[in-house]
Design a protein around this motif. Structure first.
Motif, PDB file in Angstrom:
ATOM      1  N   LYS A  79       0.837  -1.202   0.000  1.00 10.86           N
ATOM      2  CA  LYS A  79       0.000   0.000   0.000  1.00 10.86           C
ATOM      3  C   LYS A  79       0.874   1.255   0.000  1.00 10.86           C
ATOM      4  CE  LYS A  79      -3.799   2.246   2.539  1.00 10.86           C
ATOM      5  NZ  LYS A  79      -3.489   3.512   1.958  1.00 10.86           N
ATOM      6  N   ASP A  83       0.730   4.139  -2.726  1.00 15.69           N
ATOM      7  CA  ASP A  83       0.382   5.492  -2.250  1.00 15.69           C
ATOM      8  C   ASP A  83       1.503   6.495  -2.531  1.00 15.69           C
ATOM      9  OD1 ASP A  83      -2.040   4.505  -1.338  1.00 15.69           O
ATOM     10  OD2 ASP A  83      -1.475   4.547   0.790  1.00 15.69           O
ATOM     11  N   GLU A 129      -5.610  -7.315  -4.183  1.00 15.22           N
ATOM     12  CA  GLU A 129      -4.250  -7.490  -3.672  1.00 15.22           C
ATOM     13  C   GLU A 129      -4.187  -8.798  -2.895  1.00 15.22           C
ATOM     14  OE1 GLU A 129      -6.168  -4.835  -3.018  1.00 15.22           O
ATOM     15  OE2 GLU A 129      -5.195  -3.102  -3.901  1.00 15.22           O
TER      16      GLU A 129
END
Length: 186
Positions: A79, A83, A129
């Motif tokens: 993540k 990000d 994911e």
């Protein structure tokens, strides 16, 4: 538009390149592009051909058996990787890259990323994911990914969808990206 496609490829692959110090040359032979010591159309520079994912009978990606604390840490690193890219935060992004990645040159990746961020506003949107491979200090995360690239101050954009497997290794107790494998949808 050609420049847009080239940068799109650059952003997706993030400068995955050969370990070879020698420049590649085209000798106009049938073997061009298929040399064993460079990236080529057949293996894309992937030395570990076992990277990938398996679909079950139901069409879903088969998940690896991973201890919960490790799964949480791996998915948090994934993540952060996405990000940081979406925020175009080079420092944050490079913090999640391995010190000596197996799939690309770290300095070249950073330079290519800076150029891509100057040329385009790029957004990665991921789904599904799934950790598909796990051993003590190595993990592979599968995801479906949609990539939207827009030229700043323009209406020109391109979209690409595909699947990727991001390979992580453990460095000093943290999960870091060591290679990326992308398969575009047609």
């Amino acid at each position: 538009m050609k420049k847009l496609i080239v940068i799109a490829g650059l952003a997706l692959v993030l400068a995955a390149c050969s370990d070879s110090e020698e420049p590649s040359t085209n000798k106009n032979t049938v073997e061009d592009g298929n040399s064993a010591n460079e990236n080529n159309a057949l293996d894309h520079g992937i030395e570990d051909e076992k990277v990938g994912f398996t679909l079950g009978d139901d069409g879903k990606v088969i998940e690896a058996d991973v201890p919960k604390d490790e799964a949480d840490a791996i998915l948090a690193a994934y993540k952060e990787y996405i990000d940081a890219f979406n925020k175009e935060d080079i420092k944050r992004y490079m913090d999640v890259i391995a010190s000596e990645p197996a799939g690309f040159d770290r300095a070249e990746d950073e330079a290519a990323l800076k150029e891509a961020f100057k040329a385009f506003d790029t957004t990665y949107t991921t789904s599904n994911e799934t950790i598909v491979e796990f051993v003590e200090d190595r993990a592979e995360v599968f995801a479906e990914i949609d990539v939207l690239m827009k030229e700043p101050d323009s209406e020109r954009s391109t979209k690409q969808a595909g699947r990727q497997v991001v390979v992580f290794i453990k460095e000093d107790g943290d999960w870091k990206v060591t290679s990326l494998h992308f398969i575009g949808n047609q």
